[in-house]
Design an enzyme around this catalytic site. Sequence first.
Site, PDB file in Angstrom:
ATOM      1  N   GLY A  12      60.708  52.346  42.659  1.00  0.00           N
ATOM      2  CA  GLY A  12      60.335  52.519  44.054  1.00  0.00           C
ATOM      3  C   GLY A  12      59.674  53.830  44.411  1.00  0.00           C
ATOM      4  O   GLY A  12      59.849  54.329  45.529  1.00  0.00           O
ATOM      5  N   LEU A  94      54.472  35.373  43.581  1.00  0.00           N
ATOM      6  CA  LEU A  94      54.914  34.976  44.921  1.00  0.00           C
ATOM      7  C   LEU A  94      54.965  33.463  45.066  1.00  0.00           C
ATOM      8  O   LEU A  94      54.080  32.753  44.591  1.00  0.00           O
ATOM      9  CB  LEU A  94      53.949  35.519  45.977  1.00  0.00           C
ATOM     10  CG  LEU A  94      53.962  37.003  46.276  1.00  0.00           C
ATOM     11  CD1 LEU A  94      53.325  37.260  47.635  1.00  0.00           C
ATOM     12  CD2 LEU A  94      55.353  37.607  46.230  1.00  0.00           C
ATOM     13  N   ASN A 108      49.018  44.321  48.079  1.00  0.00           N
ATOM     14  CA  ASN A 108      49.626  44.712  46.804  1.00  0.00           C
ATOM     15  C   ASN A 108      48.914  45.954  46.279  1.00  0.00           C
ATOM     16  O   ASN A 108      47.725  46.147  46.525  1.00  0.00           O
ATOM     17  CB  ASN A 108      49.466  43.567  45.799  1.00  0.00           C
ATOM     18  CG  ASN A 108      50.062  43.887  44.435  1.00  0.00           C
ATOM     19  OD1 ASN A 108      51.193  44.329  44.326  1.00  0.00           O
ATOM     20  ND2 ASN A 108      49.279  43.678  43.380  1.00  0.00           N
ATOM     21  N   HIS A 110      47.837  47.759  42.736  1.00  0.00           N
ATOM     22  CA  HIS A 110      47.704  47.517  41.298  1.00  0.00           C
ATOM     23  C   HIS A 110      47.208  48.807  40.636  1.00  0.00           C
ATOM     24  O   HIS A 110      46.247  49.421  41.120  1.00  0.00           O
ATOM     25  CB  HIS A 110      46.717  46.372  41.040  1.00  0.00           C
ATOM     26  CG  HIS A 110      46.574  46.069  39.575  1.00  0.00           C
ATOM     27  ND1 HIS A 110      47.563  45.427  38.868  1.00  0.00           N
ATOM     28  CD2 HIS A 110      45.592  46.345  38.698  1.00  0.00           C
ATOM     29  CE1 HIS A 110      47.192  45.334  37.604  1.00  0.00           C
ATOM     30  NE2 HIS A 110      45.991  45.874  37.472  1.00  0.00           N
ATOM     31  N   ASP A 151      46.353  39.176  41.286  1.00  0.00           N
ATOM     32  CA  ASP A 151      45.376  40.259  41.498  1.00  0.00           C
ATOM     33  C   ASP A 151      43.984  39.754  41.877  1.00  0.00           C
ATOM     34  O   ASP A 151      42.981  40.394  41.552  1.00  0.00           O
ATOM     35  CB  ASP A 151      45.275  41.157  40.242  1.00  0.00           C
ATOM     36  CG  ASP A 151      46.605  41.776  39.847  1.00  0.00           C
ATOM     37  OD1 ASP A 151      47.417  42.055  40.738  1.00  0.00           O
ATOM     38  OD2 ASP A 151      46.830  41.989  38.637  1.00  0.00           O
ATOM     39  N   GLN A 179      47.860  60.698  41.700  1.00  0.00           N
ATOM     40  CA  GLN A 179      46.526  60.950  42.256  1.00  0.00           C
ATOM     41  C   GLN A 179      45.945  59.758  43.016  1.00  0.00           C
ATOM     42  O   GLN A 179      44.971  59.901  43.733  1.00  0.00           O
ATOM     43  CB  GLN A 179      45.556  61.361  41.139  1.00  0.00           C
ATOM     44  CG  GLN A 179      45.943  62.674  40.486  1.00  0.00           C
ATOM     45  CD  GLN A 179      44.913  63.146  39.462  1.00  0.00           C
ATOM     46  OE1 GLN A 179      43.851  62.541  39.300  1.00  0.00           O
ATOM     47  NE2 GLN A 179      45.232  64.218  38.762  1.00  0.00           N
ATOM     48  N   GLU A 181      47.955  56.003  43.559  1.00  0.00           N
ATOM     49  CA  GLU A 181      48.835  55.034  44.218  1.00  0.00           C
ATOM     50  C   GLU A 181      49.566  55.603  45.431  1.00  0.00           C
ATOM     51  O   GLU A 181      49.573  54.991  46.508  1.00  0.00           O
ATOM     52  CB  GLU A 181      49.871  54.501  43.229  1.00  0.00           C
ATOM     53  CG  GLU A 181      49.258  53.716  42.093  1.00  0.00           C
ATOM     54  CD  GLU A 181      50.311  53.108  41.185  1.00  0.00           C
ATOM     55  OE1 GLU A 181      51.207  52.420  41.694  1.00  0.00           O
ATOM     56  OE2 GLU A 181      50.246  53.308  39.959  1.00  0.00           O
TER      57      GLU A 181
END
Length: 201
Positions: A12, A94, A108, A110, A151, A179, A181
């Site tokens: 998390g 999902l 989402n 990725h 994706d 850097q 996400e």
Amino acid sequence: MLRVAVMVSGGGTNLQAIIDAVESGKIRDTKLVRVISNKADAYALTRAKEHGIEAVAVTRKDHADKEAFHAALLAALDEVKPDLVVLAGFLVVLPPEMVQRYRGRIINIHPALIPSFCGDGFYGLKVHEAALARGVKVTGATVHFVEEGTDTGPIIAQKAVEVLPGDTPEVLQKRVMEQAEWILLPQVIDEIATGRLKIGG
Ligand code: GRF
């Protein structure tokens, strides 16, 4: 006020970046209404509780079959009526009913520049192993809308990160998180919350 539910499977750190951004005001007009994990021991659930956010585990093994598991996941979302569902390291394909019901309202993150290193089997460290094996000099992260495929939905935002000589998958994963996400996902949520990015179709 944008009501956001976050779905997680692991540590998390992306969730933490979202929590921090809400608390510091970098994400505006947003309430984190529930964190849902498919792993009862996910550290992400602890992070949520520590910040007063309701944390719920919905696991496959607590349900008789996949259908019951899917129904419980959907119910856990429906109960809090989220405007936006954020998948932050959620390693469950999902349920199709979830994609249908929340179409255009699920995003989402990725850890690569889609369409590189994405799709079935590309999750966690595997993404960075593949990037290093291919020898790319730039990778990054992508935030995208979730469609039925893995994706495949429309891309919302991307941020590039340099691959450096001597990188291991672990080192590269950390750089992509720090850097790209942890910056990109809060930014996109803020854009949605402030109406600069329209969701819902
Ligand atoms: C991140 O790399 C995310 O992009 C991927 O899973 C990882 C989750 O990490 N989908 P964390 O649980 O947010 O630390």
